[in-house]
Write an enzyme that holds these catalytic residues in place. Structure first.
Site, PDB file in Angstrom:
ATOM      1  N   GLY A   1       9.821 -20.166 -46.200  1.00  0.00           N
ATOM      2  CA  GLY A   1      10.824 -20.248 -47.259  1.00  0.00           C
ATOM      3  C   GLY A   1      10.704 -21.629 -47.848  1.00  0.00           C
ATOM      4  CG  HIS A   2       7.530 -23.214 -48.999  1.00  0.00           C
ATOM      5  ND1 HIS A   2       6.192 -23.430 -49.150  1.00  0.00           N
ATOM      6  CD2 HIS A   2       7.733 -23.078 -47.667  1.00  0.00           C
ATOM      7  CE1 HIS A   2       5.602 -23.421 -47.960  1.00  0.00           C
ATOM      8  NE2 HIS A   2       6.515 -23.200 -47.045  1.00  0.00           N
TER       9      HIS A   2
ATOM     10  CG  ASP B   1      12.380 -24.878 -42.588  1.00  0.00           C
ATOM     11  OD1 ASP B   1      11.775 -24.185 -43.408  1.00  0.00           O
ATOM     12  OD2 ASP B   1      12.903 -24.417 -41.545  1.00  0.00           O
TER      13      ASP B   1
ATOM     14  CD  GLN C   1       4.542 -20.437 -41.553  1.00  0.00           C
ATOM     15  OE1 GLN C   1       3.342 -20.286 -41.736  1.00  0.00           O
ATOM     16  NE2 GLN C   1       5.445 -19.829 -42.299  1.00  0.00           N
TER      17      GLN C   1
ATOM     18  CE  LYS D   1       5.950 -26.207 -45.115  1.00  0.00           C
ATOM     19  NZ  LYS D   1       7.109 -26.457 -44.260  1.00  0.00           N
TER      20      LYS D   1
HETATM   21  P1  GDP Z   1       9.835 -26.178 -46.792  1.00  0.00           P
HETATM   22  O1  GDP Z   1       9.797 -24.901 -46.043  1.00  0.00           O
HETATM   23  O2  GDP Z   1       9.072 -27.269 -46.097  1.00  0.00           O
HETATM   24  O3  GDP Z   1       9.415 -26.051 -48.222  1.00  0.00           O
HETATM   25  O4  GDP Z   1      11.360 -26.662 -46.792  1.00  0.00           O
HETATM   26  P2  GDP Z   1      12.665 -25.732 -47.085  1.00  0.00           P
HETATM   27  O5  GDP Z   1      12.710 -25.458 -48.532  1.00  0.00           O
HETATM   28  O6  GDP Z   1      12.740 -24.599 -46.149  1.00  0.00           O
HETATM   29  O7  GDP Z   1      13.815 -26.716 -46.641  1.00  0.00           O
HETATM   30  C1  GDP Z   1      13.943 -27.978 -47.211  1.00  0.00           C
HETATM   31  C2  GDP Z   1      15.310 -28.087 -47.885  1.00  0.00           C
HETATM   32  O8  GDP Z   1      15.568 -29.445 -48.165  1.00  0.00           O
HETATM   33  C3  GDP Z   1      15.387 -27.373 -49.215  1.00  0.00           C
HETATM   34  O9  GDP Z   1      16.680 -26.890 -49.382  1.00  0.00           O
HETATM   35  C4  GDP Z   1      15.081 -28.486 -50.224  1.00  0.00           C
HETATM   36  O10 GDP Z   1      15.660 -28.238 -51.492  1.00  0.00           O
HETATM   37  C5  GDP Z   1      15.738 -29.642 -49.561  1.00  0.00           C
HETATM   38  N1  GDP Z   1      15.160 -30.966 -49.793  1.00  0.00           N
HETATM   39  C6  GDP Z   1      13.872 -31.348 -49.878  1.00  0.00           C
HETATM   40  N2  GDP Z   1      13.767 -32.681 -49.951  1.00  0.00           N
HETATM   41  C7  GDP Z   1      15.037 -33.169 -49.918  1.00  0.00           C
HETATM   42  C8  GDP Z   1      15.605 -34.469 -49.913  1.00  0.00           C
HETATM   43  O11 GDP Z   1      14.928 -35.494 -49.945  1.00  0.00           O
HETATM   44  N3  GDP Z   1      16.969 -34.537 -49.850  1.00  0.00           N
HETATM   45  C9  GDP Z   1      17.765 -33.442 -49.788  1.00  0.00           C
HETATM   46  N4  GDP Z   1      19.080 -33.626 -49.732  1.00  0.00           N
HETATM   47  N5  GDP Z   1      17.265 -32.211 -49.760  1.00  0.00           N
HETATM   48  C10 GDP Z   1      15.921 -32.078 -49.817  1.00  0.00           C
HETATM   49  P1  IMO Z   2       8.335 -22.912 -43.743  1.00  0.00           P
HETATM   50  O1  IMO Z   2       7.024 -22.680 -44.449  1.00  0.00           O
HETATM   51  C1  IMO Z   2      10.430 -23.074 -39.939  1.00  0.00           C
HETATM   52  C2  IMO Z   2       8.993 -20.362 -36.795  1.00  0.00           C
HETATM   53  C3  IMO Z   2       9.925 -19.264 -36.337  1.00  0.00           C
HETATM   54  C4  IMO Z   2       9.424 -19.040 -34.914  1.00  0.00           C
HETATM   55  C5  IMO Z   2       7.929 -19.242 -35.040  1.00  0.00           C
HETATM   56  C6  IMO Z   2       7.144 -17.939 -35.214  1.00  0.00           C
HETATM   57  O2  IMO Z   2       9.524 -22.571 -44.536  1.00  0.00           O
HETATM   58  O3  IMO Z   2       8.339 -24.291 -43.164  1.00  0.00           O
HETATM   59  P2  IMO Z   2       6.848 -16.180 -37.167  1.00  0.00           P
HETATM   60  O4  IMO Z   2       7.850 -15.390 -37.929  1.00  0.00           O
HETATM   61  O5  IMO Z   2       5.966 -17.037 -38.006  1.00  0.00           O
HETATM   62  O6  IMO Z   2       6.038 -15.320 -36.224  1.00  0.00           O
HETATM   63  O7  IMO Z   2       7.727 -17.137 -36.225  1.00  0.00           O
HETATM   64  O8  IMO Z   2       7.735 -20.065 -36.178  1.00  0.00           O
HETATM   65  N1  IMO Z   2       8.753 -20.395 -38.252  1.00  0.00           N
HETATM   66  C7  IMO Z   2       9.259 -21.312 -39.087  1.00  0.00           C
HETATM   67  N2  IMO Z   2      10.131 -22.315 -38.867  1.00  0.00           N
HETATM   68  N3  IMO Z   2       9.905 -22.921 -41.158  1.00  0.00           N
HETATM   69  C8  IMO Z   2       8.991 -21.951 -41.384  1.00  0.00           C
HETATM   70  O9  IMO Z   2       8.315 -21.845 -42.550  1.00  0.00           O
HETATM   71  C9  IMO Z   2       8.676 -21.048 -40.344  1.00  0.00           C
HETATM   72  N4  IMO Z   2       7.875 -19.973 -40.238  1.00  0.00           N
HETATM   73  C10 IMO Z   2       7.921 -19.596 -38.964  1.00  0.00           C
HETATM   74  O10 IMO Z   2      11.259 -19.660 -36.385  1.00  0.00           O
HETATM   75  O11 IMO Z   2       9.891 -20.058 -34.034  1.00  0.00           O
HETATM   76 MG    MG Z   3      11.162 -23.518 -45.234  1.00  0.00          MG
END
Ligand code: GDP
Ligand code: IMO
Ligand code: MG
Length: 436
Positions: free
Chosen positions: A40-41, A13, A223, A16
């Site tokens: 979840g991206h 998170d 991840q 990416k």
């Molecule tokens: P990922 O799994 O690495 O793609 O990240 P997620 O989407 O799960 O979580 C990142 C969150 O931060 C999302 O809601 C993005 O829209 C948000 N985000 C990404 N970069 C920035 C930033 O520089 N500032 C803010 N406020 N939000 C950001």
């Molecule tokens: P993105 O791509 C954050 C964590 C889970 C758990 C461990 C194993 O959005 O960054 P799993 O369901 O893969 O067997 O869970 O990894 N985990 C993540 N944490 N972002 C993710 O994906 C994750 N995918 C798995 O919370 O600790």
């Molecule tokens: Mg994510």
């Protein structure tokens, strides 16, 4: 050979999706190489938020090829929902699924929960998306690949072996009931297979023809490094290789073909799931950051644990991935924190260490040592957008000092700084495709 890999350097998170979306503007092919619906991206475009679980984050551009790589564990039902969600938003995804990608089946969800329960204090707090059991089946060669999934004879043959076995494990080993019949699963999943069959293509051929034609390829990791099955904090991670090596195996390209590896670094740390986290913040600063940044899981909605940025894990991540660049995110979210702490090293048994221990028990005993940086003021949405237009020099001096210190300490240059969720809230110091 303009091939660039984007990986998470921390616990997931990091943002990416946002970074991939940005760099995808100049790519022709975007490949997700690992994980499945556990990811979840989020990509925010024109104020609308798209949550992607399987489909690469380049999908919001027209005329790109988006590939579900062989390294993925795909939940077909969820993937269909994702395609429908995009179609509903007026986006017709150009998608190719590797025939070697694996399929998550109903047994995997039940076993994910059952295995977690059995592990007690060693449970990772999985997303319950069946990821671990699906990859277990892949490794033990019980798994169902997409090429078998869309071939009803092959799928039926595989289910006939799997079903009685999984039933015995679920009922016998775990004492749970499983009401689904083999026929019922075959029927439901055959429908998904027929919907997805047109997307199953020779992705190795697509990727390599693109490389040979000097097109630009972006490989998107899910991840992050600390969750990698080999290099992460075992057993508190996920079940795939989330790191740059996994990009090669999960897409089907050689390490010599990769030009850039960009590590996405959140300005602080967040973590969903369990296991030790030395820099976890236990006071009200964690609530401030969580609430300000909406730090709740994209996939599960769980509140994310918040910590300070950790240079031990970041340095380790730079090594494991061979990072060529850093992409920082969430500079705006950290704004308003008066004193920003950065963990420079740990002490373990009274001794200074800069190294990531292999054992989670040792990791749990590591005590973070911090260096404090003066915080920076929040500029507000418009202020940050203006700042993004002004480039790196327009960032608050304190933020520049913080980022420059980190970059210098890990010996990796800054490529990208994000100051908001939108595409335009980005400062690009280096284009990943600009090197050659
Ligand atoms: P990922 O799994 O690495 O793609 O990240 P997620 O989407 O799960 O979580 C990142 C969150 O931060 C999302 O809601 C993005 O829209 C948000 N985000 C990404 N970069 C920035 C930033 O520089 N500032 C803010 N406020 N939000 C950001
Ligand atoms: P993105 O791509 C954050 C964590 C889970 C758990 C461990 C194993 O959005 O960054 P799993 O369901 O893969 O067997 O869970 O990894 N985990 C993540 N944490 N972002 C993710 O994906 C994750 N995918 C798995 O919370 O600790
Ligand atoms: Mg994510």
């Amino acid at each position: 050979m303009p091939v660039a890999v984007i990986v998470g350097t921390q616990w997931g998170d990091e943002g990416k999706g946002k970074v991939v979306d940005y760099y995808a503007s100049r790519a022709q092919v975007i490949v997700r190489f690992n994980g499945g619906a556990n990811a979840g991206h989020t990509v925010v475009l024109k104020g609308k938020s798209y949550k992607l679980h399987h489909i690469p984050s380049g999908v919001l551009y027209p005329n790109k090829i988006n590939i579900i790589g062989n390294g993925m564990a795909v939940d077909p039902k969820k993937l269909i929902q994702e395609i429908e969600m995009l179609k509903g938003a007026g986006i017709k995804p150009s998608l190719a699924i590797s025939p070697r990608a694996h399929v998550v089946l109903p047994y995997h969800f039940v076993l994910d929960g059952a295995e977690e329960e059995r592990k007690g204090g060693l449970a990772a707090g999985t997303t319950k998306r069946g990821i671990g059991p699906c990859y277990s089946d892949k490794a033990s060669r019980f798994g169902v690949r997409f090429c078998e999934f869309i071939d009803s004879g092959a799928f039926r043959e595989k289910l006939a072996i799997l079903h009685p076995l999984k039933l015995r494990i679920i009922e016998g080993a775990y004492g749970l009931s499983f009401s689904r019949t083999q026929e019922d699963i075959f029927r439901e999943y055959s429908q998904y297979a027929s919907v997805l069959a047109p997307y199953v293509k020779d992705t190795v051929e697509i990727i390599h023809s693109a490389i040979e034609a000097k097109k630009r390829i972006l490989l998107e990791g899910a991840q992050a490094t600390m969750l990698d099955i080999d290099h992460g904090l075992y057993p508190f991670g996920t079940s795939s290789n989330t790191t740059a090596g996994g990009a090669c195996t999960g897409a089907g390209i050689g390490p010599t073909q990769v030009d850039e590896v960009v590590g996405v670094v959140k300005a602080y740390t967040s973590r969903v799931g369990s296991g030790p986290l030395p820099t976890e913040i236990t006071d009200s600063t964690a609530d401030f950051i969580r609430n300000k940044g909406g730090e709740y899981g994209t996939t599960t909605g769980r509140p994310r644990r918040i910590g300070w940025l950790d240079m031990v894990t970041l340095r380790y991540s730079a090594r494991i991935n061979g990072l060529t660049g850093l992409a920082f995110t969430r500079i705006d979210t950290l704004a308003g924190v008066k004193k920003v702490k950065l963990c420079t090293h740990y002490t373990l048994d009274g001794k200074k260490t800069l190294l990531m221990p292999a054992s989670h028990r040792d990791f749990a005993r590591c005590k973070p040592v911090y260096r404090e940086f003066p915080g920076w003021k929040d500029a507000g949405i418009d202020g940050w957008r203006k700042c993004a237009k002004g480039g790196f020099k327009a960032l608050p001096a304190q933020a520049r000092a913080y980022l420059s210190f980190i970059s210098k300490s890990v010996g990796v240059p800054i490529y990208f700084v994000s100051v908001g969720a939108g595409r335009e809230d980005s400062i690009v110091l280096k284009d990943v495709f600009g090197r050659r």
